[in-house]
Scaffold this active site. Structure first.
Site, short mmCIF file in Angstrom:
data_model
loop_
_atom_site.label_atom_id
_atom_site.label_comp_id
_atom_site.label_asym_id
_atom_site.label_seq_id
_atom_site.Cartn_x
_atom_site.Cartn_y
_atom_site.Cartn_z
N HIS A 34 25.06 -16.10 -9.76
CA HIS A 34 24.41 -16.88 -10.82
C HIS A 34 24.13 -18.30 -10.34
CE1 HIS A 34 28.63 -17.93 -10.94
NE2 HIS A 34 28.25 -19.08 -11.46
N HIS A 115 22.19 -24.12 -7.20
CA HIS A 115 22.60 -23.24 -6.10
C HIS A 115 23.18 -21.94 -6.62
CE1 HIS A 115 26.42 -25.05 -7.27
NE2 HIS A 115 27.01 -24.01 -6.70
#
Length: 172
Positions: A34, A115
């Site tokens: 995620h 990220h």
């Protein structure tokens, strides 16, 4: 209870991230790959109802955004985490800021570095070896993210979806 707001990438990017995570990330079994948009926070049952309404109002103001993972990077020396760097588009930065308004609990604890973590909690030597290898392999993946997910943490440490919100994108 602990909560967070994330964007889940496509299965293709999740599979690529998991090809590294199953070996290098002890959180592999606890959460799907995620991109965190609002980091972990505590909320009571009554607070989360209000926060859920606030998140719903925020996402209605934002259009789907492009997630472009462009390279492998690291948070070293602060932490031995390795990740797919996601380009911080204006849409993504604005969404992050809106999720950190006073009404939503205020400023983020850390600077926003979009990220997807692929490795963490390694020794420095292991980090340096793996980081060198992964940088050479690299990543270049683009897709459109059209929803965010409010997650909560279960007693066993794993995370599950509490509510999903579509980015419907009223024009600003």
């Amino acid at each position: 209870m602990k909560y967070g707001v994330v964007a889940f990438p496509s299965k293709k990017l999740q599979d690529l991230a998991n090809s590294y995570r199953k070996r290098y990330d002890p959180h592999y079994a606890l959460i799907t790959p995620h991109m965190t948009v609002k980091g972990v926070f505590e909320a009571s049952d009554s607070e989360i109802e209000q926060l859920s309404t606030s998140i719903s109002n925020v996402v209605k103001r934002h259009k789907p955004f492009k997630l472009h993972a462009t390279r492998v990077s690291s948070f070293s020396p602060v932490t031995n985490a390795i990740y797919f760097k996601v380009e911080p588009s204006e849409e993504l930065i604005n969404l992050h800021e809106d999720l950190h308004s006073e009404e939503m609990g205020g400023k983020a604890e850390y600077a926003f570095v979009p990220h997807i973590t692929i490795a963490q909690k390694m020794s420095s030597g292991e980090h340096d070896d793996i980081y060198g290898q992964l940088k050479m392999v690299g990543v270049d993946h683009e897709e459109i993210i059209d929803r965010l997910h409010l997650l909560y943490q279960l007693e066993d440490g794993s995370w599950t979806v509490y509510e999903t919100f579509r980015l419907t994108g009223a024009e600003n």
